[in-house]
Write a protein that holds these residues in place. Sequence first.
Motif, PDB file in Angstrom:
ATOM      1  N   LYS A  80       0.789  -1.243   0.000  1.00 14.57           N
ATOM      2  CA  LYS A  80       0.000   0.000   0.000  1.00 14.57           C
ATOM      3  C   LYS A  80       0.821   1.294   0.000  1.00 14.57           C
ATOM      4  CE  LYS A  80      -3.371  -2.786  -0.078  1.00 14.57           C
ATOM      5  NZ  LYS A  80      -3.824  -3.185  -1.416  1.00 14.57           N
ATOM      6  N   LYS A  83       1.423   2.785  -3.449  1.00 14.30           N
ATOM      7  CA  LYS A  83       0.257   3.425  -4.068  1.00 14.30           C
ATOM      8  C   LYS A  83      -0.008   4.776  -3.408  1.00 14.30           C
ATOM      9  CE  LYS A  83      -2.243  -0.872  -5.092  1.00 14.30           C
ATOM     10  NZ  LYS A  83      -3.500  -1.590  -4.862  1.00 14.30           N
ATOM     11  N   ASN A 108      -6.237  -4.131   4.695  1.00 15.56           N
ATOM     12  CA  ASN A 108      -4.868  -3.643   4.908  1.00 15.56           C
ATOM     13  C   ASN A 108      -4.695  -2.285   4.239  1.00 15.56           C
ATOM     14  OD1 ASN A 108      -4.021  -6.055   6.203  1.00 15.56           O
ATOM     15  ND2 ASN A 108      -3.857  -7.042   4.214  1.00 15.56           N
ATOM     16  N   GLY A 218      -6.306  -8.397  -5.747  1.00 18.84           N
ATOM     17  CA  GLY A 218      -7.507  -8.060  -4.991  1.00 18.84           C
ATOM     18  C   GLY A 218      -8.333  -7.054  -5.772  1.00 18.84           C
ATOM     19  N   THR A 219      -7.748  -5.872  -5.985  1.00 17.77           N
ATOM     20  CA  THR A 219      -8.410  -4.843  -6.789  1.00 17.77           C
ATOM     21  C   THR A 219      -7.576  -4.518  -8.032  1.00 17.77           C
ATOM     22  OG1 THR A 219      -7.356  -3.156  -5.410  1.00 17.77           O
ATOM     23  CG2 THR A 219      -9.621  -3.782  -4.834  1.00 17.77           C
ATOM     24  N   THR A 222      -2.046  -3.443  -8.074  1.00 14.88           N
ATOM     25  CA  THR A 222      -0.659  -3.887  -7.897  1.00 14.88           C
ATOM     26  C   THR A 222      -0.172  -4.618  -9.148  1.00 14.88           C
ATOM     27  OG1 THR A 222      -1.110  -4.074  -5.542  1.00 14.88           O
ATOM     28  CG2 THR A 222       0.881  -5.163  -6.346  1.00 14.88           C
ATOM     29  N   THR A 346       3.638  -8.863  -0.315  1.00 16.58           N
ATOM     30  CA  THR A 346       2.840  -7.635  -0.255  1.00 16.58           C
ATOM     31  C   THR A 346       2.229  -7.354   1.118  1.00 16.58           C
ATOM     32  OG1 THR A 346       0.983  -8.942  -1.083  1.00 16.58           O
ATOM     33  CG2 THR A 346       2.190  -7.622  -2.706  1.00 16.58           C
TER      34      THR A 346
HETATM   35  C1  LIG Z   1      -1.444  -7.989   1.712  1.00 15.84           C
HETATM   36  C2  LIG Z   1      -2.062  -7.644   0.402  1.00 15.84           C
HETATM   37  N1  LIG Z   1      -1.543  -8.175  -0.716  1.00 15.84           N
HETATM   38  C3  LIG Z   1      -2.079  -7.912  -1.927  1.00 15.84           C
HETATM   39  C4  LIG Z   1      -3.193  -7.109  -2.053  1.00 15.84           C
HETATM   40  C5  LIG Z   1      -3.791  -6.928  -3.410  1.00 15.84           C
HETATM   41  O1  LIG Z   1      -3.488  -5.717  -4.009  1.00 15.84           O
HETATM   42  P1  LIG Z   1      -4.470  -5.115  -5.086  1.00 15.84           P
HETATM   43  O2  LIG Z   1      -5.708  -4.700  -4.353  1.00 15.84           O
HETATM   44  O3  LIG Z   1      -3.727  -3.989  -5.672  1.00 15.84           O
HETATM   45  O4  LIG Z   1      -4.770  -6.171  -6.088  1.00 15.84           O
HETATM   46  C6  LIG Z   1      -3.750  -6.507  -0.923  1.00 15.84           C
HETATM   47  C7  LIG Z   1      -4.929  -5.611  -1.050  1.00 15.84           C
HETATM   48  O5  LIG Z   1      -5.477  -5.124  -0.112  1.00 15.84           O
HETATM   49  C8  LIG Z   1      -3.175  -6.790   0.342  1.00 15.84           C
HETATM   50  O6  LIG Z   1      -3.692  -6.268   1.479  1.00 15.84           O
END
Ligand SMILES: Cc1ncc(COP(=O)(O)O)c(C=O)c1O
Length: 373
Positions: A80, A83, A108, A218-219, A222, A346
């Motif tokens: 995060k 971003k 997170n 997730g969204t 990334t 991440t």
């Molecule tokens: C620990 C972790 N890894 C990966 C992600 C996924 O990232 P993105 O939402 O950019 O796909 C998140 C999203 O909240 C996350 O908390």
Amino acid sequence: MLYPRAALMCKMRVMNQTTAPDTGPRLFAAHPGLRDKIPWTPLVNRPTPVQLMERFSRRLGAEVWVKRDDLSCPHYGGNKPRKLEFLLAQAAHRGKKSLVTIGGIGTNHGLATVILGRRQGFKVTLLLFAQPVSGHVRQNLRLYHAHQAEMILCKSFRAADWRYRWLERLKRPGAYFIPAGGSNQWGALGYLEAGLELADQVKASQMPAPRAVFVAAGTCGTIAGLAAGLRLGGVRTRVVGVQVTPPQAANQALALGMANQALALLRRHDHSVPDVSVNAAELVIDTQHYGSGYGAATAAGSRAMELMAETEGIGLEQTYTAKTLAALVDHARDQPGEGPLLYLSTLSSVDLATDAAAVDPRDLPQPFQRFFK
Ligand SMILES: Cc1ncc(COP(=O)(O)O)c(C=O)c1O
């Protein structure tokens, strides 16, 4: 020794990574015309290290590297902060004093926004909806409160989304609205920058060019940014986004759209940015490790989480990172000898357990107390 080339790279890595940390984004160094046009605020200790996971690789029988984005920032690491370097700068640039964002009760992204946003003087409101409760989720709930977030519990994702899109915008015209996961073209720039950083690490022989990079999707901000940055940095590989949210939020069309929008945004601001794009072979989605839903643990995820803790001492959680590593493990087993794989770490590894323990759940806003029963 199982991986002589990897061992040699590892020695070179130690030599190369002991140099002083660099400062500003590579993006601005490569295209100085962007510096005055794209707001940015420093949050990340860059570059984050790349490491061969020797014990993990030996157990798996495949060469696996990790990029330690869990160490991206001393206050709260993970994906995060990268971003937020662009998102918080946008908010400040637009004269905003408060932030509103949205996520599950264990978000997170929400926690990073609260911790890093508060440090920059913003008030932060979180629009939250229920998800499976775990120790990690409870810890995050305590931490939002510890860092003075305004916490609003909504009945469902739909209700939270409606508030985010309509109600709160009417009520708070002075706020800056950050989408779920911090994923839009601005947030993706954080990972485009990470892609350039990784490309430089490959070019400097700190690690071999990976055949594939495994990242939680997730969204999709990334994976989108990362694929765009690797493309711009001239490293041809495959980014595998491991689906951890419903298909409406994590899918290839969305990820490719965001990647190419981020590249187009840069080109609009500076014509020296090459006219390249990310294609469907370079950014794929693994849909096989999602399990029964967002935040629901899977057996393969639990096994991967144990293996990582045992061999490398890197902590994972069930919502994002365990499923991602499980996808990498299955891939390595299905395609032995394919070449080096990279896991993008991440999840923040900053230990906030003491801060969380200092919060009595009875002090949380009343609707959240049921998650502690
Ligand atoms: C620990 C972790 N890894 C990966 C992600 C996924 O990232 P993105 O939402 O950019 O796909 C998140 C999203 O909240 C996350 O908390």
